[in-house]
Motif scaffolding. Structure first.
Motif, PDB file in Angstrom:
ATOM      1  N   GLU A 233      -6.612  -5.536   1.012  1.00 45.23           N
ATOM      2  CA  GLU A 233      -6.119  -4.279   0.444  1.00 45.23           C
ATOM      3  C   GLU A 233      -4.665  -4.422  -0.001  1.00 45.23           C
ATOM      4  O   GLU A 233      -4.273  -3.940  -1.063  1.00 45.23           O
ATOM      5  CB  GLU A 233      -6.254  -3.149   1.463  1.00 45.23           C
ATOM      6  CG  GLU A 233      -7.685  -2.707   1.697  1.00 45.23           C
ATOM      7  CD  GLU A 233      -7.804  -1.634   2.775  1.00 45.23           C
ATOM      8  OE1 GLU A 233      -6.800  -1.372   3.469  1.00 45.23           O
ATOM      9  OE2 GLU A 233      -8.900  -1.059   2.907  1.00 45.23           O
TER      10      GLU A 233
ATOM     11  N   LYS B  60       0.829  -1.210   0.000  1.00 46.16           N
ATOM     12  CA  LYS B  60       0.000   0.000   0.000  1.00 46.16           C
ATOM     13  C   LYS B  60       0.864   1.260   0.000  1.00 46.16           C
ATOM     14  O   LYS B  60       0.589   2.212  -0.737  1.00 46.16           O
ATOM     15  CB  LYS B  60      -0.953  -0.004   1.203  1.00 46.16           C
ATOM     16  CG  LYS B  60      -2.022  -1.078   1.128  1.00 46.16           C
ATOM     17  CD  LYS B  60      -2.948  -1.057   2.326  1.00 46.16           C
ATOM     18  CE  LYS B  60      -3.775   0.214   2.378  1.00 46.16           C
ATOM     19  NZ  LYS B  60      -4.726   0.204   3.518  1.00 46.16           N
TER      20      LYS B  60
ATOM     21  N   VAL C 178     -11.389  -7.015  -2.144  1.00 39.67           N
ATOM     22  CA  VAL C 178     -11.250  -5.558  -2.137  1.00 39.67           C
ATOM     23  C   VAL C 178     -10.714  -5.102  -3.486  1.00 39.67           C
ATOM     24  O   VAL C 178      -9.847  -5.773  -4.076  1.00 39.67           O
ATOM     25  CB  VAL C 178     -10.301  -5.106  -1.001  1.00 39.67           C
ATOM     26  CG1 VAL C 178      -9.909  -3.648  -1.158  1.00 39.67           C
ATOM     27  CG2 VAL C 178     -10.963  -5.331   0.353  1.00 39.67           C
TER      28      VAL C 178
ATOM     29  N   TYR D  71      -9.648   2.342  -1.906  1.00 38.96           N
ATOM     30  CA  TYR D  71      -9.941   0.935  -1.657  1.00 38.96           C
ATOM     31  C   TYR D  71     -11.419   0.776  -1.298  1.00 38.96           C
ATOM     32  O   TYR D  71     -11.980   1.588  -0.549  1.00 38.96           O
ATOM     33  CB  TYR D  71      -9.074   0.400  -0.525  1.00 38.96           C
ATOM     34  CG  TYR D  71      -7.591   0.422  -0.827  1.00 38.96           C
ATOM     35  CD1 TYR D  71      -6.963  -0.668  -1.418  1.00 38.96           C
ATOM     36  CD2 TYR D  71      -6.824   1.543  -0.521  1.00 38.96           C
ATOM     37  CE1 TYR D  71      -5.611  -0.649  -1.695  1.00 38.96           C
ATOM     38  CE2 TYR D  71      -5.466   1.570  -0.800  1.00 38.96           C
ATOM     39  CZ  TYR D  71      -4.859   0.472  -1.389  1.00 38.96           C
ATOM     40  OH  TYR D  71      -3.519   0.494  -1.671  1.00 38.96           O
TER      41      TYR D  71
ATOM     42  N   VAL E  14      -8.904  -1.793  -5.662  1.00 34.66           N
ATOM     43  CA  VAL E  14      -8.206  -0.525  -5.536  1.00 34.66           C
ATOM     44  C   VAL E  14      -8.310   0.201  -6.875  1.00 34.66           C
ATOM     45  O   VAL E  14      -8.069  -0.390  -7.938  1.00 34.66           O
ATOM     46  CB  VAL E  14      -6.724  -0.714  -5.117  1.00 34.66           C
ATOM     47  CG1 VAL E  14      -5.957  -1.572  -6.096  1.00 34.66           C
ATOM     48  CG2 VAL E  14      -6.046   0.645  -4.958  1.00 34.66           C
TER      49      VAL E  14
END
Length: 238
Positions: A217, A163, A196, A180, A198
């Motif tokens: 994530e 991330k 998830v 996200y 992004v």
């Protein structure tokens, strides 16, 4: 169509080929390869996972202590942390093709196929413990060295933070921020599976799957970085 999971002598044979250890206690082996999400499972590998984490730490620490006799603690500690990290255990589970041997919720296995995941990391640690209980520390050490020793000399600063790296990469060219969003939450409350996505302006979205929102994530950010060529896609070790 998924292959039928082997049992009995067939399972013992496959595990011996992958680990170098011939199990005497088949019940112990079956427990090590049974995740808590498995339907109608009487036993699962959570206790073995707890023990295996400690055995892995001891063997890896001893291995690094011997391999790098002149290295200070500040140099070998990051290597240790990366080698015992759940992502490394998951990677080894993929290399061993444990997804074909582990009993786990079908949805969890289907959505994680080929990508690793927490249930494979758990199985690897539980397998280390089972080998330790069944054959002693020398047997467990042989198994750990088989998969972890080739990784020990890789240059390791710290486990990647996908991330953060995605944010830093985007910031070089724009002021956009990754967004996200949870697409799905499946599975029982004690063993959820999150999907998830992004999104970044100007790029196609990427998705990731994990046993927590954070893990999903990170998986989505990793997929984005691999797809865009920021991270090299080296594949599994041969």
């Amino acid at each position: 169509m998924a292959l039928k999971r082997p049992t009995g002598e067939a399972l013992a044979g496959e595990v011996q080929a992958k680990t170098g250890h011939a199990f005497k206690d088949m019940r112990l082996l079956e427990t090590a390869l049974t995740h808590s999400s498995a339907v109608k499972a009487v036993r699962n590998n959570e206790r073995l996972e707890f023990l295996g984490d400690r055995v892995l730490g001891l063997v890896v620490a001893d291995m690094l202590f011997a391999q790098f006799p002149d290295a200070p603690e500040g140099e070998i500690a990051p290597r240790f942390n990366a080698l015992v990290d759940s992502r490394t255990c998951s990677e080894i589970g993929v290399e061993m093709e444990l997804e074909n041997l582990v009993r786990a919720d079908a949805t969890l296995k289907a959505r994680s196929r080929g990508l690793g995941g927490g249930y494979l990391a758990d199985a690897v640690e539980a397998l280390i413990a089972a080998i330790y209980v069944d054959g002693g520390i020398d047997a467990a050490r042989r198994f750990v060295l088989r998969y972890w020793e080739p990784r020990a000399r890789m240059v390791v600063a710290k486990p990647p933070n996908p991330k953060s790296e995605l944010q830093e990469w985007i910031a070089k060219t724009s002021d956009a921020r990754p967004e996200y969003a949870i697409q799905k939450r499946e599975g029982p409350d004690h063993q959820p599976v999150f999907t998830v996505s992004v999104r970044v302006d100007g790029f196609a979205p990427s998705t990731g799957i994990g046993g927590s929102r954070r893990a999903a994530e990170e998986a989505a950010a990793s997929a984005f970085l691999l797809r865009e060529g920021v991270w090299p896609n080296q594949g599994s070790a041969a």
